[in-house]
Design an enzyme around this catalytic site. Structure first.
Site, PDB file in Angstrom:
ATOM      1  N   GLU A   1       0.765  -0.988  -0.022  1.00 31.10           N
ATOM      2  CA  GLU A   1      -0.067   0.057   0.051  1.00 31.10           C
ATOM      3  C   GLU A   1       0.796   1.221  -0.071  1.00 31.10           C
ATOM      4  OE1 GLU A   1      -2.860  -0.166   3.205  1.00 31.10           O
ATOM      5  OE2 GLU A   1      -4.148  -1.373   1.724  1.00 31.10           O
TER       6      GLU A   1
ATOM      7  N   GLU B   1      -6.404  -7.958  -0.574  1.00 25.75           N
ATOM      8  CA  GLU B   1      -6.925  -7.918   0.790  1.00 25.75           C
ATOM      9  C   GLU B   1      -8.412  -7.728   0.609  1.00 25.75           C
ATOM     10  OE1 GLU B   1      -4.781  -5.287   3.542  1.00 25.75           O
ATOM     11  OE2 GLU B   1      -3.038  -5.890   2.756  1.00 25.75           O
TER      12      GLU B   1
END
Ligand code: GAL
Length: 721
Positions: free
Chosen positions: A181, A250
């Site tokens: 991320e 995710e």
């Protein structure tokens, strides 16, 4: 046979030999391609240090039975390299063993090396020593950082290669991940961030694993790295090139629990809906974060105030048991998706509107046809006409038709939940106690300065605890001695918990929380004429794991520390002489171990301390028969840490009662982590997992350190059934 034909045969057999044996993973716009075949892959996160090696085979088998193709895990740098160049790959950190077990079960691995991992793990996975490398700045275009990151990434890649674990070598690893991320950070820091992204991608690709790399939440992931989606929903996600598949690294199956927070839940219906919606929109890889969340043993939890339980409301609960109806509901979903796989990988979907908020996604080829019929309305049931059929759809649901006719699955139709019970098996422990004194500046190993020091800088995270000690001299002519108004001590701390002792008596405790770790103690304090000993015990509850340059965040008493209400007005204590002592006395004596615990006198019987700060408790117990998972009920305790046979089962803090707003999970519609939260008014965490494999059949030792006061007689060993 002519020369040409002969060559042809040789080439063909060469290819049969080479092409047949040499495995490969590539990708195209539709999917990951394994050995020449596009695949719809269902994946689930199981983090190896969050369970024990003895639990791994069962967790992996349950994941397989639940319809997973892939196990995804991060790699935990600070577990593997506790000090520079000293590597550890044993026990819960035996990465090779974990990957091989997944292979033996016939599943693939997605290895997210990071080495920044976030994950509510201490310091986001970075070793604390990394912060003290001269000139370092984390996760940016910084030479010392890049050198360390490359060294560790290469170390892991070569370890995997040595064990022939990449799919290109016949192993199970079909993909890796670099960074985590990073997109949002890059967006904030600009040019150096961009340069770092490029470098990270190039560095990773240069390690030549023979399998693709992904970068999650990285819209500018450089080719050939695949950018992927993280979130509760990803149906509208598009990778940055139309040559890359649409992947979801995710899909949050719930959320983590923080001390003081309510316990998050995500309905199985909504989770299944999000997956079906992603697949119908052309997605080909979905990973459940977490499939098994597990436990933050020891002091591994980070992100500040993250609970020891990392249950996550995942399909397999913290203890490795099926979390129903979620587990079964997803298993059935996976079966339905697998029935559609030939059609899904063969073609792009055609979208048909079937009315307001109603849609069909049809994957049709000459050989196969699969359809997904969706009702996006969050409130009303719908009747949809599709082909020659009529289909009933609950609100916020998708039906799956692997032959374009017959519904085999609807995301809103779930089975029953299972009632799980915590049944006490032993609650009559013979406790012994030992009270440690607040530290004193005369201790040989204390250090002193005319300043307030940042906590982690002093402890290097070798302990949660740091003592700040100073003297406060009170003259006999102080006015407050006569008028009965005691002065007010104010101490400001960057976090995370502060116990204030005056002349060895606990004067008060304050703590922060996940949203704001900072705290201020401010209260009237009893002081006597002459010298007073002020001892502040500052406690860290994990190091930060997320945020731009989280390595620069402070902890501890940074001041000011003042005393108000004296003849002189307000006395600033901040720059007077402070002595420091890292850790507890009991820690340095290793009271949690058998040999260490004999170094002090323990109190037994009716005199055992209750509701006393800084108390160590110990007892022994025998392992209950059977295989049911075990936990300690610590509902009667305040805060501290617990060890079984010398191993830390984690920080306990049942004294932090969940507050904020709670909401049951009877909900269809857009879900966020604040939507379903349970347990308000109860401890955020009352039960603490004791792995079966840590117990022996004879006597087992149990040691509890309690910071501010608890009643050990309330502690029970329970089994989960
Ligand atoms: C994600 C992150 C994960 C984990 C998760 C929350 O943003 O990539 O590592 O921290 O949030 O559980």
């Amino acid at each position: 046979m002519g020369k040409r034909e002969f060559h042809g045969v040789v080439l063909m057999s060469l290819c049969l030999w080479v092409c047949g044996v040499t495995a490969s993973v590539t990708y195209d716009h539709k999917a990951i391609v394994v050995d020449g075949k596009r695949r719809i892959l269902i994946s689930g996160s199981i983090h190896y240090p969050r369970s024990t090696p003895q639990m791994w085979p069962d967790l992996i088998q349950k994941a397989k039975d639940g319809g997973l193709d892939v196990i995804q895990t991060y790699v935990f740098w600070n577990g593997h390299e506790p000090s520079p160049g000293q590597y550890y790959f044993e026990d819960r950190f035996d990465l090779v063993k974990f990957v091989k077990l997944v292979q033996q079960a016939g599943l693939y691995v997605h290895l997210r090396i990071g080495p920044y991992i976030c994950a509510e793990w201490n310091f986001g996975g970075f070793p604390v020593w990394l912060k003290y490398v001269p000139g370092i700045a984390f996760r940016t275009d910084n030479e010392p950082f890049k050198a360390a990151m490359q060294k560790f990434t290469a170390k892991i890649v070569s370890l995997m290669k040595e064990n022939r674990l990449f799919q290109s070598q016949g192993g199970p690893i079909i993909m890796s991940q670099i960074e985590n991320e990073y997109g949002p950070v890059e967006w904030e820091i600009g040019a150096p961030g961009k340069a770092y992204t490029k470098w990270a991608a190039q560095m990773a690709v240069g390690l030549d694993t023979g399998v693709p790399w992904v970068m999650c939440k990285q819209e500018d992931a450089p080719d050939p790295v695949i950018d992927t989606c993280n979130g509760y929903y990803c149906e509208n996600f598009k990778p940055n090139k139309n040559t890359k598949p649409k992947m979801w690294t995710e899909n949050w199956t719930g959320w983590y629990t923080d001390f003081g927070g309510a316990v998050p839940r995500r309905p199985a219906e909504d989770l299944a809906f999000s997956v079906a919606r992603f697949i119908q929109n052309g997605g080909s890889f979905v990973n459940y974060y977490m499939y098994h969340g597990g436990t933050n043993f020891g002091r591994t939890s980070g992100g500040l105030f993250i609970a020891t339980s990392y249950d996550y409301d995942a399909p397999l609960d913290e203890y490795g048991l099926q979390n129903e109806p979620k587990y079964e509901h997803l298993r059935n979903l996976h079966k339905a998706i697998k029935q559609c796989e030939p059609a899904l990988v063969a073609t792009d979907p055609k979208v048909q509107s079937l009315g307001y908020n109603l849609e069909a996604h049809v994957f049709s080829t000459p050989g196969a046809c699969a359809a997904f019929i969706a009702n996006y309305d969050t409130k009303s049931y719908a009747k949809a006409t599709f082909g020659n059929g009529q289909y009933d759809l609950p609100p916020w649901s998708i039906s799956i038709l692997p032959d374009c006719k017959t519904v085999v699955y609807n995301t809103a139709k779930v089975g029953n939940s299972w009632l799980k019970k915590m049944t006490p098996v032993n609650s009559a422990f013979a406790w012994q106690s030992y009270n440690e004194e607040p530290a004193s500046s005369s201790q040989a190993d204390s250090i002193a300065a005319y300043a307030l020091w940042e906590q982690v800088n002093v402890t290097r995270d070798s302990s949660d605890y740091l003592w700040y000690m100073t003297d406060v001299y009170i003259n006999a002519n102080e006015g407050f001695l006569k008028n009965g108004q005691s002065p007010v001590l104010t101490a400001m701390s960057a976090g995370h918990v502060l116990h204030v002792f005056i002349n060895d008596q606990l004067a008060g405790t304050v703590w922060g929380g996940l949203a704001n770790p900072k705290l201020t103690f401010s209260d009237n304090v009893k002081l006597r004429v002459g010298n007073n000993k002020l001892s502040l015990l500052s406690v860290a509850v994990g190091l930060p794991n997320v945020g731009v340059h989280f390595e620069t965040w402070n902890a501890g008493v940074l001041g000011p520390v003042t005393l108000k209400g004296l003849n002189e007005g307000t006395r600033d204590l901040s720059s007077q002489k402070w002595s420091y002592k890292v850790g507890l006395k009991g820690e340095s004596l290793s009271l949690h171990t058998e040999s260490g615990s004999s170094s002090v006198e323990w109190i037994r019987g009716s005199l055992v301390a209750k509701k006393q700060p800084l108390t160590w408790y110990k007892t022994t117990f025998s392992a209950p028969a059977g295989n049911d998972p075990l936990a300690l009920d610590l509902g009667s305790m305040g805060k501290g840490e617990v060890w079984v046979n010398g191993r830390s089962i984690g920080r306990h803090w049942p004294g932090y009662i969940a507050h904020g707003s709670c909401n049951a999970c009877n909900y269809a519609g857009f879900y966020t982590d604040t939507k379903c939260r349970t347990n308000c008014g109860q401890p955020s965490q009352r039960w603490y997992h004791v792995p079966r494999s840590w117990l022996s059949s004879g006597g087992n030792s149990l040691v509890v350190f309690e910071e501010w006061g608890g009643d050990p007689n309330g502690i029970a060993l329970v089994k989960r059934t």
